[in-house]
Design a protein around this motif. Structure first.
Motif, PDB file in Angstrom:
ATOM      1  N   PRO A 194       0.663  -0.894   0.538  1.00 52.32           N
ATOM      2  CA  PRO A 194      -0.225  -0.380   0.169  1.00 52.32           C
ATOM      3  C   PRO A 194       0.908   1.195  -0.162  1.00 52.32           C
ATOM      4  CG  PRO A 194       0.235  -0.579   2.012  1.00 52.32           C
ATOM      5  CD  PRO A 194       0.707  -2.632   1.078  1.00 52.32           C
ATOM      6  N   CYS A 195       2.371   1.025   0.067  1.00 55.71           N
ATOM      7  CA  CYS A 195       3.096   2.353  -0.536  1.00 55.71           C
ATOM      8  C   CYS A 195       4.250   2.352  -1.318  1.00 55.71           C
ATOM      9  CB  CYS A 195       3.957   2.139   1.225  1.00 55.71           C
ATOM     10  SG  CYS A 195       4.468   0.781   1.793  1.00 55.71           S
ATOM     11  N   PRO A 196       4.189   3.646  -1.107  1.00 61.17           N
ATOM     12  CA  PRO A 196       5.537   3.253  -2.488  1.00 61.17           C
ATOM     13  C   PRO A 196       6.318   2.366  -2.349  1.00 61.17           C
ATOM     14  CG  PRO A 196       5.215   5.563  -1.381  1.00 61.17           C
ATOM     15  CD  PRO A 196       4.400   4.869  -1.070  1.00 61.17           C
ATOM     16  N   LEU A 197       6.908   1.743  -3.944  1.00 58.02           N
ATOM     17  CA  LEU A 197       7.703   1.011  -3.519  1.00 58.02           C
ATOM     18  C   LEU A 197       9.139   1.158  -4.746  1.00 58.02           C
ATOM     19  CD1 LEU A 197       8.535  -2.165  -3.800  1.00 58.02           C
ATOM     20  CD2 LEU A 197       6.412  -2.478  -5.258  1.00 58.02           C
ATOM     21  N   LEU A 198      10.023   0.553  -4.362  1.00 55.29           N
ATOM     22  CA  LEU A 198      11.644   0.721  -5.442  1.00 55.29           C
ATOM     23  C   LEU A 198      11.699  -0.976  -4.876  1.00 55.29           C
ATOM     24  CD1 LEU A 198      13.634   1.987  -7.100  1.00 55.29           C
ATOM     25  CD2 LEU A 198      14.994   2.923  -4.314  1.00 55.29           C
ATOM     26  N   MET A 199      12.374  -1.200  -6.260  1.00 54.70           N
ATOM     27  CA  MET A 199      12.759  -2.584  -6.469  1.00 54.70           C
ATOM     28  C   MET A 199      14.448  -2.009  -7.175  1.00 54.70           C
ATOM     29  SD  MET A 199       9.945  -5.576  -8.038  1.00 54.70           S
ATOM     30  CE  MET A 199       8.860  -3.878  -8.878  1.00 54.70           C
ATOM     31  N   VAL A 200      14.887  -2.986  -6.233  1.00 53.29           N
ATOM     32  CA  VAL A 200      16.910  -2.852  -6.637  1.00 53.29           C
ATOM     33  C   VAL A 200      16.613  -4.356  -7.908  1.00 53.29           C
ATOM     34  CG1 VAL A 200      19.152  -1.797  -6.131  1.00 53.29           C
ATOM     35  CG2 VAL A 200      17.301  -1.291  -5.046  1.00 53.29           C
ATOM     36  N   VAL A 201      17.160  -4.059  -8.688  1.00 52.33           N
ATOM     37  CA  VAL A 201      17.865  -5.204  -9.786  1.00 52.33           C
ATOM     38  C   VAL A 201      18.980  -5.187  -9.728  1.00 52.33           C
ATOM     39  CG1 VAL A 201      17.586  -6.052 -11.904  1.00 52.33           C
ATOM     40  CG2 VAL A 201      15.266  -5.797 -10.918  1.00 52.33           C
ATOM     41  N   GLY A 202      19.917  -6.661  -9.261  1.00 51.19           N
ATOM     42  CA  GLY A 202      21.336  -7.190  -9.064  1.00 51.19           C
ATOM     43  C   GLY A 202      21.723  -7.634  -8.522  1.00 51.19           C
ATOM     44  N   SER A 203      23.056  -7.414  -8.087  1.00 47.68           N
ATOM     45  CA  SER A 203      23.757  -8.514  -7.383  1.00 47.68           C
ATOM     46  C   SER A 203      23.397  -8.600  -5.913  1.00 47.68           C
ATOM     47  CB  SER A 203      24.762  -8.068  -7.226  1.00 47.68           C
ATOM     48  OG  SER A 203      25.176  -7.718  -6.431  1.00 47.68           O
ATOM     49  N   ARG A 204      22.626  -7.506  -5.375  1.00 48.09           N
ATOM     50  CA  ARG A 204      22.103  -7.880  -3.791  1.00 48.09           C
ATOM     51  C   ARG A 204      20.871  -8.013  -3.890  1.00 48.09           C
ATOM     52  NH1 ARG A 204      22.277  -1.506  -2.451  1.00 48.09           N
ATOM     53  NH2 ARG A 204      24.684  -2.023  -4.029  1.00 48.09           N
ATOM     54  N   SER A 205      19.990  -8.174  -5.522  1.00 44.39           N
ATOM     55  CA  SER A 205      18.563  -8.819  -5.460  1.00 44.39           C
ATOM     56  C   SER A 205      18.517 -10.587  -5.685  1.00 44.39           C
ATOM     57  CB  SER A 205      18.155  -7.868  -6.627  1.00 44.39           C
ATOM     58  OG  SER A 205      16.085  -8.480  -6.763  1.00 44.39           O
ATOM     59  N   MET A 206      17.541 -10.728  -5.150  1.00 39.29           N
ATOM     60  CA  MET A 206      17.023 -11.398  -5.492  1.00 39.29           C
ATOM     61  C   MET A 206      15.977 -12.040  -6.908  1.00 39.29           C
ATOM     62  SD  MET A 206      16.692 -13.757  -2.217  1.00 39.29           S
ATOM     63  CE  MET A 206      17.674 -14.179  -1.444  1.00 39.29           C
TER      64      MET A 206
END
Length: 271
Positions: A194-206
């Motif tokens: 329900p809140c603003p979302l940021l997704m980080v794509v890369g080595s620290r992400s699955m």
């Protein structure tokens, strides 16, 4: 910066510790070691870094590490990125807790929310969460279940359907995605943050870039606030290295934009 078991790792840890102490001395920061009780289930430990630009209260970001991304490495990266001083930071070590493992991670994180709400220097209406690795999944569950979270940098709940699809690929032998009735772009409204979302794509992400973009498209169809950042890699003699400095800077810019301390950013960014 060093591999587990590396003979240089002990020396590297000492160097990081010296750098952090120097950073604290130059910036005049008072990093507080915090220990709280969690519903009489045990103790939770973390570090609180108050905002440099202090007013009546400041927005705060809960930075969540996990067993693979240690609290020390996370602090050594994010402390320099937070020099703007507009937000307080609470660093939580998910692997350093005496709370029973059967107690859900999101319930442990709610204890930290209660702690922050009770601090007079924290604006309880502007608390965000930032998780990396497995911590990104924990952050998603907290943001989904607790309306006190004003913004979240996490996996958006993608990990479960992605792992399910990967298992189906392995069992069936198909190289392409196998429909499983839970595509990332069509998560039910009850499973959307329900809140603003940021997704980080890369080595620290699955999560994969396409999955993140598909989920973002689903969010935007409903008018929800969802952004994606994809880091570029920097060439190095030993191979390509992710530009983690640019990513960390962007994450704090995005958090500032959602917590009212910086300008708005583009919904999809390639660094």
């Amino acid at each position: 910066m060093s591999c587990p078991g590396d003979v240089e790792s002990a020396g590297l840890a000492d160097e990081v510790g010296i750098s952090l102490r120097g950073f604290e001395a130059e910036a005049g920061l008072a990093i507080e070691r915090v220990k709280i009780d969690c519903f009489d289930q045990g103790a939770l430990a973390g570090f609180f870094l108050p905002a440099l630009r202090r007013g009546a209260s400041a927005p705060t970001v809960i930075c969540l590490s996990d067993e693979d991304i240690t609290l020390g490495s996370m602090m050594s990266r994010l402390l320099p990125a937070s020099l703007c001083g507009t937000m307080s930071l609470l660093f939580v070590d998910a692997g350093n807790s005496t709370v029973h493992r059967s107690f859900k991670p999101e319930h442990r994180l709610q204890c930290w929310l209660d702690y922050l709400e009770a601090r007079p220097d924290v604006d309880a209406r502007r608390i965000a969460i930032y998780g990396e690795g497995e911590g990104a999944s924990h952050a998603s569950r907290l943001a989904l279940s607790d309306r006190r979270i004003a913004a979240a940098v996490c996996d958006g709940g993608l990990l479960t359907p992605v792992m399910r699809r990967a298992s189906l690929r392995w069992m069936t032998g198909f190289g392409q995605a196998v429909p499983d009735g839970a595509s990332t772009g069509s998560l039910p409204p009850s499973r959307r943050l329900p809140c603003p979302l940021l997704m980080v794509v890369g080595s620290r992400s699955m999560i994969w870039e396409q999955d993140a973009l598909d989920l973002q498209a689903g969010y935007r169809q409903t008018g929800a606030d969802c952004s994606v950042v994809v880091p570029n890699n920097v060439r190095h003699p030993l191979g390509e290295v992710e530009n983690f400095i640019a990513v960390d800077d962007f994450v704090f810019e995005w958090l500032g934009s959602k917590l009212g301390t910086a300008r708005q950013l583009d919904p999809v960014t390639y660094l």
